[in-house]
Design an enzyme around this catalytic site. Structure first.
Site, PDB file in Angstrom:
ATOM      1  N   HIS A  31       0.510  -1.529   0.235  1.00 27.20           N
ATOM      2  CA  HIS A  31      -0.038   0.077   0.106  1.00 27.20           C
ATOM      3  C   HIS A  31       1.130   1.581  -0.228  1.00 27.20           C
ATOM      4  CE1 HIS A  31      -2.956   2.763   2.160  1.00 27.20           C
ATOM      5  NE2 HIS A  31      -3.553   2.553   1.189  1.00 27.20           N
ATOM      6  N   HIS A  72      -1.302  10.740  -2.430  1.00 29.72           N
ATOM      7  CA  HIS A  72      -2.206  10.534  -2.232  1.00 29.72           C
ATOM      8  C   HIS A  72      -3.062  11.640  -2.011  1.00 29.72           C
ATOM      9  CE1 HIS A  72      -4.771  10.220   0.713  1.00 29.72           C
ATOM     10  NE2 HIS A  72      -5.379   8.663   0.244  1.00 29.72           N
TER      11      HIS A  72
END
Length: 281
Positions: A31, A72
């Protein structure tokens, strides 16, 4: 006379190693590169590959001048030396910005730097959808990328962008790019699946190739044995995010999930090693 069932469409190559019911091997996803201090950086992704990961989860946003950056947050403030929104600055203005001491990363450079890695990409803004379509066409990275977004509209825009570029088969045909469902698609599967509609949703409404879900959403437990069973019956692999505890990874694998995303590369590698699933590269 009962109508024949429609022939299942072939799965995208990206998911071929983990299809339920075909002796697939569960996938381990790093991740954001599983590098919390330097998330979404090339150094984090390279480290994950060196540790045995073949699948990397990441996020992309577009700059003011349309460059697709692996990042992100909407703003630079939380993890970088910069300030402000990525969409308000050009790529050149990001030249000196770092995350955990590492430079920011263009998605095009990641495709070139790690040609063997498979990339699970979350589109974080609307402009990222056509930009992603252009880059995949330019690099012919058709089987290396799965496109995801919490917003199903971005997934649909991505497919339309592929068609507009002359790659309709990559949008909807037998050699299409893999995609996963967004929030609306997952809500439909969770709420209507128990009514026996999972297969119908997959065939007629959702146009997705897998589901990527949290263990729970608020008070609702998403990943249950019944949810996994229903998705598998409809031909949908189930990937779960973000899981860092060994016991929970073990429990999910026992449920039959097809992939686990983690921030703890060491923990996931240890569990997968015990099960004979590691390394993946």
């Amino acid at each position: 006379m009962r109508a024949p069932r429609p022939t299942p469409r072939p799965a995208p190559a990206y998911l071929a190693d983990s299809l339920p019911g075909r002796a697939g091997r569960p996938l381990g996803f790093a991740h954001r590169g599983a590098g919390n201090e330097r998330e979404n950086s090339l150094a984090a992704f390279q480290s994950a590959c060196d540790a045995g990961f073949a699948y990397l989860e990441l996020d992309v946003r577009t700059t003011k001048d349309g460059v697709l950056v692996v990042f992100h947050d909407e703003t630079l403030d939380r993890v970088t030396t910069g300030r402000g929104r990525i969409s308000d600055v050009t790529w050149e203005q990001l030249h000196s910005v770092t995350v955990g001491g590492e430079p920011l990363l263009r998605f095009a450079d990641l495709l070139t730097a790690l040609p063997e890695a498979r990339l699970n990409v979350d589109l974080k803004d609307r402009a990222a959808a056509p930009a992603m379509a252009h880059l995949l066409a330019e690099h012919e990275a058709w089987d290396r990328v799965l496109v995801a977004s919490f917003h199903d509209s971005r997934r649909r825009l991505f497919r339309r962008s592929l068609t507009a570029l002359g790659h309709a088969e990559r949008a909807h045909g037998p050699h299409r790019i893999a995609t996963s469902g967004g929030a609306a698609a997952i809500a439909a599967l969770v709420l209507l699946g128990p009514l026996g509609l999972t297969g119908w949703l997959r065939r007629h409404a959702l146009d997705i190739d897998c589901v990527q879900v949290p263990i729970r959403h608020g008070r609702i437990r998403v990943v249950t044995a019944d949810f996994v069973r229903r998705c598998h019956a409809a031909g949908l692999p189930v990937h779960v995010w973000v899981v860092d505890e060994a016991e929970e990874i073990e429990r999910l694998l026992d449920l039959g999930v097809d992939g686990v995303m983690t921030d703890r590369a060491d923990v996931l590698a240890e569990v997968f090693t015990r099960r004979g699933l590691w390394p993946q590269r």
